[in-house]
Enzyme design. Structure first.
Site, PDB file in Angstrom:
ATOM      1  CB  THR A  46      -0.924   0.015   1.230  1.00  0.00           C
ATOM      2  OG1 THR A  46      -0.147  -0.261   2.386  1.00  0.00           O
ATOM      3  CG2 THR A  46      -2.006  -1.013   1.106  1.00  0.00           C
ATOM      4  CG  ASP A  47       0.081   4.017  -2.607  1.00  0.00           C
ATOM      5  OD1 ASP A  47       1.081   3.462  -3.063  1.00  0.00           O
ATOM      6  OD2 ASP A  47      -0.996   4.090  -3.198  1.00  0.00           O
ATOM      7  CB  SER A  70      -0.571   9.546   3.690  1.00  0.00           C
ATOM      8  OG  SER A  70      -1.070   9.621   2.391  1.00  0.00           O
ATOM      9  NE  ARG A  71       4.723   3.835   0.882  1.00  0.00           N
ATOM     10  CZ  ARG A  71       4.770   2.826   1.747  1.00  0.00           C
ATOM     11  NH1 ARG A  71       5.466   2.928   2.841  1.00  0.00           N
ATOM     12  NH2 ARG A  71       4.129   1.704   1.511  1.00  0.00           N
ATOM     13  CB  VAL A  72       1.125   9.232  -2.976  1.00  0.00           C
ATOM     14  CG1 VAL A  72       2.298   8.394  -3.411  1.00  0.00           C
ATOM     15  CG2 VAL A  72      -0.075   8.364  -2.705  1.00  0.00           C
TER      16      VAL A  72
END
Lengths: 507, 133
Positions: free
Chosen positions: A341-342, A367-369
């Protein structure tokens, strides 16, 4: 009266005259063994992988799916009552890969993993069927996320923002509000141009009934499909359910719409797949999961995507849920899904029992993006909040030992306490993004420093009411999605006016 | 590694293939001795079944079953046999006839993995499905 009767008879005659029985060759096999939801079949030489099979039993047709194609036998999972199947029953191929009905007709319905209705509201007249398994969209078709999903949960929208097309894992122990976050998010999608799919895998039917009732009363069922594979359903249906839900979402993706899909939860899905794999005698690996358990989830979550304008611009946002045992994030399935997941929203039992709900841990959640998709106004106010929230928890633990603190630390602690208090939020009460911006603005600019910590929630609710009643600041934030000096001045003024009418402020 | 009945059958087929009857007898005797040594005599039935399948496959023989309501006349059976041979690509077909009155009419042909359902019962079911739609 008689004309209609004549008409019907005429039509019937015509239909029968036109009817030509299709004489076609079918490929058949025989059941050689059956048990625990799987069947071994001899024959069926040209069966395809994940093709739908039909078992012709004495008690009617039962469907199944071919999963193992071996030299002299086919291993299949039975979708339905396997107790009806007997050794020697005839099995025929259908020449169809497993597919489910999709389209507008499934919106607002509760269906099982095969798309059959479970809500007693009649059949589903779908004009289209989508295959359950599908290869995810490729690189050329994709785009990075640029539009936010407003969850309506302050702690998430501020510090762990989610973008449309993102895959954000919700992870935590049992009973600490994982599903609640997902349900709140679905409820908050009203009027946000989103379709929602809620896939319940191995959940108690009573819980799902409660969720459906809640969605209906909140008016969220109008844009939501519930795919239910309950705890009493066979493992084969649990295994297929998330793929079926994604197929229903993909229909809207192909039409260029945005879809939110919740998988609740993937740890039960992995357990169901483990059951099937062991019964099909595939070799077990770590924790007895089969070797392809990573692919099981990666191929599912890879289907969540944001397509670029050339391909319709639709998106599927996935919120998979994983249940950990005693906070163990380093078990097999949690680490797998975290890496796919991101980002993840980690729910902490300690926070939950302290009463800080939703119990989102600011330190372990990322939350990476998503920050690329946050609206500018929110970005401006929420920029430093993640750091502050994480620092506060450390500082608070440290400050328990000594009372002599310097002014700077004391201020940070006071601010942190209020932040913690603002992040508290009751279930089923999503907050619109403009309101969130307003309250966060008040907090980071020190306008809430003279509000006693225990009065913060009163202050917050009062502020929303006051802002809605006086002037159009909220509307302006929602429309512009950005802050300028003029708007900031207006917000300051509004908060000042509101505070002048309060009697509980610290002097 | 465990040797499957199919592998035994394949061995036997390869070693007796093309041999005159007298030599084949000796080969079979050896084969049975081998089975005895390996303690596999209990699987005799399975091996024979597999051998029959392999033999049929090799010699282009297909087993077929024709089910009808009242039995068929010779001419029709011959036609059906030709059809089976043509569509399965085999050289010869071993036919078995079966009677099933629940079909109401027509025939059901089964050969290998394939079923051709030309019975009245099936047609009626299809008609029903179409009308319900």
């Amino acid at each position: 009266m008689s004309t209609t009767k004549d008409f019907i008879v005429e039509q019937l005659k015509k239909q029968i005259a036109d009817f030509k029985p299709a004489l076609e060759e079918r490929t058949v096999g025989r059941v050689i063994e059956v048990g625990d939801g799987i069947a071994g079949i001899s024959g069926l030489a040209d069966a395809m992988m994940s093709e739908m099979l039909e078992f012709e039993t004495a008690a009617g047709l039962v469907s199944g799916v071919a999963l193992n194609l071996e030299e002299d036998r086919v291993g299949a999972i039975v979708l339905g009552d396997y107790a009806k199947i007997k050794e020697g029953d005839q099995v025929s191929c259908t020449r169809k890969i497993l597919e489910v009905p999709v389209g507008q007709a499934v919106i607002g319905r509760v269906v099982n993993a095969l798309g059959q209705p479970l809500d007693g509201q009649g059949g589903i007249a779908a004009d289209k069927y989508y295959p359950v398994e599908k290869i995810a969209p490729g690189v050329i078709t994709r785009q990075s996320v640029n539009q936010p999903v407003q969850t309506g949960i302050k702690a998430i929208d501020a510090i762990i923002p989610i973008g449309r097309g993102q895959r954000e894992l919700i992870i935590g122990d049992r009973q600490i509000g994982k599903s609640a976050i997902a349900i709140d998010t679905i409820i908050n999608q009203k009027g946000q141009n989103m379709k929602c799919v809620y896939v319940a895998i191995g959940q108690k039917e009573s819980k799902v009934a409660g969720i459906v009732a809640k969605l209906r009363s909140a008016g969220a069922l109008e844009y939501t499909t519930v795919v239910l594979a309950g705890a009493s359903d066979p493992a084969s249906l649990l295994y297929i359910a998330p793929y079926a839900g994604t197929a229903m979402a993909e229909y809207f993706l192909d039409k260029g719409e945005d879809v939110l899909i919740v998988y609740d939860d993937l740890s039960k899905h992995a357990a169901a797949y483990r059951e099937i794999s062991l019964l099909l005698r595939r070799p077990p690996g770590r924790e007895a999961y089969p070797g392809d358990v990573f692919y099981l989830h990666s191929r599912l979550l890879e289907r969540a995507c944001k397509l670029n304008q050339d391909y319709g611009g639709g998106s599927i946002t996935a919120l998979p849920i994983i249940e950990t045992q005693a906070g163990d994030m380093s078990a097999y399935i949690p680490t797998n899904v975290i890496s796919i997941t991101d980002g993840q929203i980690y729910l902490m039992p300690e926070l939950f029992y302290q009463g800080s709900r939703p119990a989102v841990d600011a330190g372990l959640s990322v939350s990476r993006v998503g920050s690329a998709a946050q609206i500018k106004a929110m970005k401006k106010v929420a920029g430093k909040m993640k750091l502050e929230a994480a620092q506060y928890r450390e500082l608070a633990a440290f400050a328990q030992f000594g009372s002599d603190l310097d002014k700077d630390t004391r201020e940070k602690l006071e601010r942190g306490k209020r932040l913690q208090e603002i992040f508290k939020q009751a279930q089923y009460s999503p907050v619109p993004v403009a309101n969130q911006v307003l309250i966060f603005y008040a907090l980071i600019n020190g306008l809430a420093d003279d509000v006693p910590v225990e009065k913060i929630s009163d202050f917050e609710i009062g502020l929303y009411k006051y802002a809605a009643a006086s002037g159009d600041v909220l509307k302006e934030i929602a429309e512009k999605k950005d802050l300028n000096d003029e708007l900031e001045r207006k917000m300051k003024e509004l908060i000042g006016d509101y505070k002048s009418g309060l009697d509980y402020l610290i002097k | 590694m465990k040797i499957t009945p199919k592998q035994f059958a394949l061995c036997l087929l390869e070693s007796v293939d093309g041999q005159p009857a007298s030599q084949a007898k000796a080969v079979i005797k050896n084969f049975v001795e081998l089975l005895g040594k390996q303690g596999r005599l209990g699987q005799e039935e399975k091996i024979i079944e597999e051998f029959g399948k392999l033999w049929n496959e090799k010699n282009g023989l297909v087993e077929a079953e024709i089910t009808s309501v009242r039995g068929l006349d010779k001419e029709l059976v011959k036609l059906l046999k030709n059809y089976i041979i043509k569509s399965s690509g085999a050289k010869e077909a071993a036919l078995a006839e079966k009677i099933d009155t629940s079909l109401l009419g027509g025939v059901v042909i089964r050969y290998g993995d394939k079923v051709l359902d030309g019975s009245l019962k099936n047609s009626l079911l299809e008609l029903k499905e179409k009308l319900v739609k």
